[in-house]
Motif scaffolding. Sequence first.
Motif, PDB file in Angstrom:
ATOM      1  N   GLU A  37      -3.702  -9.578  -5.607  1.00  0.00           N
ATOM      2  CA  GLU A  37      -5.063  -8.772  -5.823  1.00  0.00           C
ATOM      3  C   GLU A  37      -4.617  -7.200  -5.424  1.00  0.00           C
ATOM      4  O   GLU A  37      -4.333  -7.267  -4.128  1.00  0.00           O
ATOM      5  CB  GLU A  37      -6.241  -9.400  -5.481  1.00  0.00           C
ATOM      6  CG  GLU A  37      -7.260  -8.309  -5.849  1.00  0.00           C
ATOM      7  CD  GLU A  37      -8.772  -8.891  -5.576  1.00  0.00           C
ATOM      8  OE1 GLU A  37      -9.309  -9.746  -6.443  1.00  0.00           O
ATOM      9  OE2 GLU A  37      -9.118  -8.676  -4.375  1.00  0.00           O
ATOM     10  N   MET A  38      -4.523  -6.475  -6.258  1.00  0.00           N
ATOM     11  CA  MET A  38      -4.289  -4.960  -5.670  1.00  0.00           C
ATOM     12  C   MET A  38      -5.496  -4.118  -6.048  1.00  0.00           C
ATOM     13  O   MET A  38      -5.973  -3.990  -7.124  1.00  0.00           O
ATOM     14  CB  MET A  38      -3.186  -4.213  -6.373  1.00  0.00           C
ATOM     15  CG  MET A  38      -1.902  -5.237  -6.226  1.00  0.00           C
ATOM     16  SD  MET A  38      -0.651  -4.339  -7.121  1.00  0.00           S
ATOM     17  CE  MET A  38      -0.906  -4.435  -8.725  1.00  0.00           C
ATOM     18  N   LEU A  93      -0.973   5.410 -10.896  1.00  0.00           N
ATOM     19  CA  LEU A  93      -1.816   4.711  -9.846  1.00  0.00           C
ATOM     20  C   LEU A  93      -0.971   4.473  -8.526  1.00  0.00           C
ATOM     21  O   LEU A  93       0.198   4.515  -8.394  1.00  0.00           O
ATOM     22  CB  LEU A  93      -1.983   3.387 -10.426  1.00  0.00           C
ATOM     23  CG  LEU A  93      -2.785   2.965 -11.811  1.00  0.00           C
ATOM     24  CD1 LEU A  93      -2.722   1.840 -12.283  1.00  0.00           C
ATOM     25  CD2 LEU A  93      -4.255   3.714 -12.002  1.00  0.00           C
ATOM     26  N   ILE A  94      -1.785   4.386  -7.508  1.00  0.00           N
ATOM     27  CA  ILE A  94      -1.430   4.111  -6.079  1.00  0.00           C
ATOM     28  C   ILE A  94      -2.123   3.017  -5.436  1.00  0.00           C
ATOM     29  O   ILE A  94      -3.505   2.945  -5.712  1.00  0.00           O
ATOM     30  CB  ILE A  94      -1.588   5.477  -5.070  1.00  0.00           C
ATOM     31  CG1 ILE A  94      -0.854   5.148  -3.847  1.00  0.00           C
ATOM     32  CG2 ILE A  94      -2.859   5.942  -5.082  1.00  0.00           C
ATOM     33  CD1 ILE A  94      -0.638   6.595  -2.906  1.00  0.00           C
ATOM     34  N   VAL A  95      -1.465   2.225  -5.058  1.00  0.00           N
ATOM     35  CA  VAL A  95      -1.943   0.717  -4.287  1.00  0.00           C
ATOM     36  C   VAL A  95      -2.362   1.254  -3.209  1.00  0.00           C
ATOM     37  O   VAL A  95      -2.024   1.629  -2.222  1.00  0.00           O
ATOM     38  CB  VAL A  95      -0.817  -0.132  -4.169  1.00  0.00           C
ATOM     39  CG1 VAL A  95      -1.371  -1.453  -3.409  1.00  0.00           C
ATOM     40  CG2 VAL A  95      -0.167  -0.589  -5.494  1.00  0.00           C
ATOM     41  N   LYS A  96      -3.861   0.778  -3.006  1.00  0.00           N
ATOM     42  CA  LYS A  96      -4.701   1.128  -1.629  1.00  0.00           C
ATOM     43  C   LYS A  96      -4.424  -0.104  -0.537  1.00  0.00           C
ATOM     44  O   LYS A  96      -4.337   0.119   0.599  1.00  0.00           O
ATOM     45  CB  LYS A  96      -6.085   1.559  -1.885  1.00  0.00           C
ATOM     46  CG  LYS A  96      -6.089   2.845  -2.276  1.00  0.00           C
ATOM     47  CD  LYS A  96      -5.393   3.862  -1.751  1.00  0.00           C
ATOM     48  CE  LYS A  96      -5.959   5.133  -1.732  1.00  0.00           C
ATOM     49  NZ  LYS A  96      -5.500   6.211  -0.839  1.00  0.00           N
ATOM     50  N   PRO A 109       0.937  -1.148  -0.120  1.00  0.00           N
ATOM     51  CA  PRO A 109      -0.036  -0.026  -0.101  1.00  0.00           C
ATOM     52  C   PRO A 109       0.960   1.280   0.036  1.00  0.00           C
ATOM     53  O   PRO A 109       1.951   1.287   0.714  1.00  0.00           O
ATOM     54  CB  PRO A 109      -0.831  -0.121   1.457  1.00  0.00           C
ATOM     55  CG  PRO A 109      -0.901  -1.510   1.357  1.00  0.00           C
ATOM     56  CD  PRO A 109       0.470  -2.159   1.007  1.00  0.00           C
ATOM     57  N   GLY A 110       0.362   2.098  -0.861  1.00  0.00           N
ATOM     58  CA  GLY A 110       1.370   3.538  -0.882  1.00  0.00           C
ATOM     59  C   GLY A 110       2.045   3.292  -2.084  1.00  0.00           C
ATOM     60  O   GLY A 110       2.689   4.635  -2.540  1.00  0.00           O
ATOM     61  N   THR A 111       2.613   2.213  -2.767  1.00  0.00           N
ATOM     62  CA  THR A 111       3.488   2.179  -3.983  1.00  0.00           C
ATOM     63  C   THR A 111       2.600   2.950  -5.119  1.00  0.00           C
ATOM     64  O   THR A 111       1.304   2.759  -5.475  1.00  0.00           O
ATOM     65  CB  THR A 111       3.630   0.853  -4.217  1.00  0.00           C
ATOM     66  OG1 THR A 111       4.413  -0.019  -3.220  1.00  0.00           O
ATOM     67  CG2 THR A 111       4.640   0.800  -5.445  1.00  0.00           C
ATOM     68  N   LYS A 112       3.484   3.626  -5.942  1.00  0.00           N
ATOM     69  CA  LYS A 112       2.989   4.327  -7.241  1.00  0.00           C
ATOM     70  C   LYS A 112       3.569   3.898  -8.216  1.00  0.00           C
ATOM     71  O   LYS A 112       4.810   3.478  -8.273  1.00  0.00           O
ATOM     72  CB  LYS A 112       3.212   5.803  -6.979  1.00  0.00           C
ATOM     73  CG  LYS A 112       2.349   6.573  -5.944  1.00  0.00           C
ATOM     74  CD  LYS A 112       2.771   8.251  -6.042  1.00  0.00           C
ATOM     75  CE  LYS A 112       2.023   8.754  -4.797  1.00  0.00           C
ATOM     76  NZ  LYS A 112       2.396  10.313  -4.898  1.00  0.00           N
ATOM     77  N   PHE A 113       2.878   3.678  -9.287  1.00  0.00           N
ATOM     78  CA  PHE A 113       3.454   3.112 -10.580  1.00  0.00           C
ATOM     79  C   PHE A 113       2.458   3.245 -11.854  1.00  0.00           C
ATOM     80  O   PHE A 113       1.475   3.776 -11.426  1.00  0.00           O
ATOM     81  CB  PHE A 113       3.572   1.517 -10.488  1.00  0.00           C
ATOM     82  CG  PHE A 113       2.255   0.756 -10.362  1.00  0.00           C
ATOM     83  CD1 PHE A 113       1.385   0.158 -11.588  1.00  0.00           C
ATOM     84  CD2 PHE A 113       1.423   0.713  -9.116  1.00  0.00           C
ATOM     85  CE1 PHE A 113       0.351  -0.456 -11.406  1.00  0.00           C
ATOM     86  CE2 PHE A 113       0.395  -0.067  -9.189  1.00  0.00           C
ATOM     87  CZ  PHE A 113      -0.327  -0.498 -10.251  1.00  0.00           C
ATOM     88  N   LYS A 114       3.007   3.240 -12.751  1.00  0.00           N
ATOM     89  CA  LYS A 114       2.156   3.322 -14.088  1.00  0.00           C
ATOM     90  C   LYS A 114       2.193   2.014 -14.966  1.00  0.00           C
ATOM     91  O   LYS A 114       3.201   1.440 -15.130  1.00  0.00           O
ATOM     92  CB  LYS A 114       2.824   4.399 -15.044  1.00  0.00           C
ATOM     93  CG  LYS A 114       2.533   5.888 -14.554  1.00  0.00           C
ATOM     94  CD  LYS A 114       3.056   6.824 -15.487  1.00  0.00           C
ATOM     95  CE  LYS A 114       2.870   8.180 -15.320  1.00  0.00           C
ATOM     96  NZ  LYS A 114       2.995   9.326 -16.212  1.00  0.00           N
ATOM     97  N   THR A 132      -3.780   8.549  -9.048  1.00  0.00           N
ATOM     98  CA  THR A 132      -3.450   9.676  -8.285  1.00  0.00           C
ATOM     99  C   THR A 132      -3.990  10.933  -8.431  1.00  0.00           C
ATOM    100  O   THR A 132      -4.203  11.727  -7.411  1.00  0.00           O
ATOM    101  CB  THR A 132      -2.053   9.732  -8.330  1.00  0.00           C
ATOM    102  OG1 THR A 132      -1.114   9.932  -9.718  1.00  0.00           O
ATOM    103  CG2 THR A 132      -0.988   8.517  -7.708  1.00  0.00           C
ATOM    104  N   ALA A 133      -4.463  11.094  -9.690  1.00  0.00           N
ATOM    105  CA  ALA A 133      -5.001  12.258 -10.218  1.00  0.00           C
ATOM    106  C   ALA A 133      -6.693  12.013 -10.062  1.00  0.00           C
ATOM    107  O   ALA A 133      -7.171  11.314 -10.954  1.00  0.00           O
ATOM    108  CB  ALA A 133      -4.592  12.894 -11.514  1.00  0.00           C
ATOM    109  N   GLY A 134      -7.698  12.723  -9.097  1.00  0.00           N
ATOM    110  CA  GLY A 134      -8.786  12.312  -9.243  1.00  0.00           C
ATOM    111  C   GLY A 134      -9.108  10.984  -8.936  1.00  0.00           C
ATOM    112  O   GLY A 134     -10.159  10.512  -9.507  1.00  0.00           O
TER     113      GLY A 134
END
Length: 173
Positions: free
Chosen positions: A117-118, A80-83, A3-8, A123-125
């Motif tokens: 499963e993530m 994207l950010i993992v929740k 959780p919290g990891t950002k990726f595209k 991150t934008a909207g």
Amino acid sequence: MTPGTKFKISPNDSFDFVPAAGYGYLTEAKAEADAESPEPHVLMKGYDSVAEWSKYELDDTSVEVRAVPMPKESLSGKELIVKSVTQIIPKGDKVLCHEVEYESYFCHKTNGVTVTEMNVVKTAGGDKPSTLWAACHEHEDRVVCHVMNVNDLIFTPLKIGNKENVKRIEHEE
């Protein structure tokens, strides 16, 4: 991924669609797959061939198959950010099949991969979550996860992992 990891997800990846027959990059996909994985990849046409080969490789007459689900919106090219993260298929024998064009799959047997499963948001909207699946494995001194493409298939012996998106395949005699 945590959780919290950002990726595209690269827009060049056919993540949320499958190219029509004749439009996939089979040669390039095989070279990339062989470079990324120590397991040999086999190119097969047709779901029935893939299912039979998976039963043979898993040495089991009955297997379960899960298909990677479609996210709720287009996510390619967006940050994207993992929740949240949930392991849905543990390490153990399985066959992963990547659909590189309609009804054409690269498949390989592996036992060192977990499927996770993530739940992610943009991150934008990003207030509406979508679900992605990732194949995770150890590489050198860290865990590496690859987002799986929609319609990729995971075959396991019966009773491995949770039961979402599962279809049971019995051996027909």
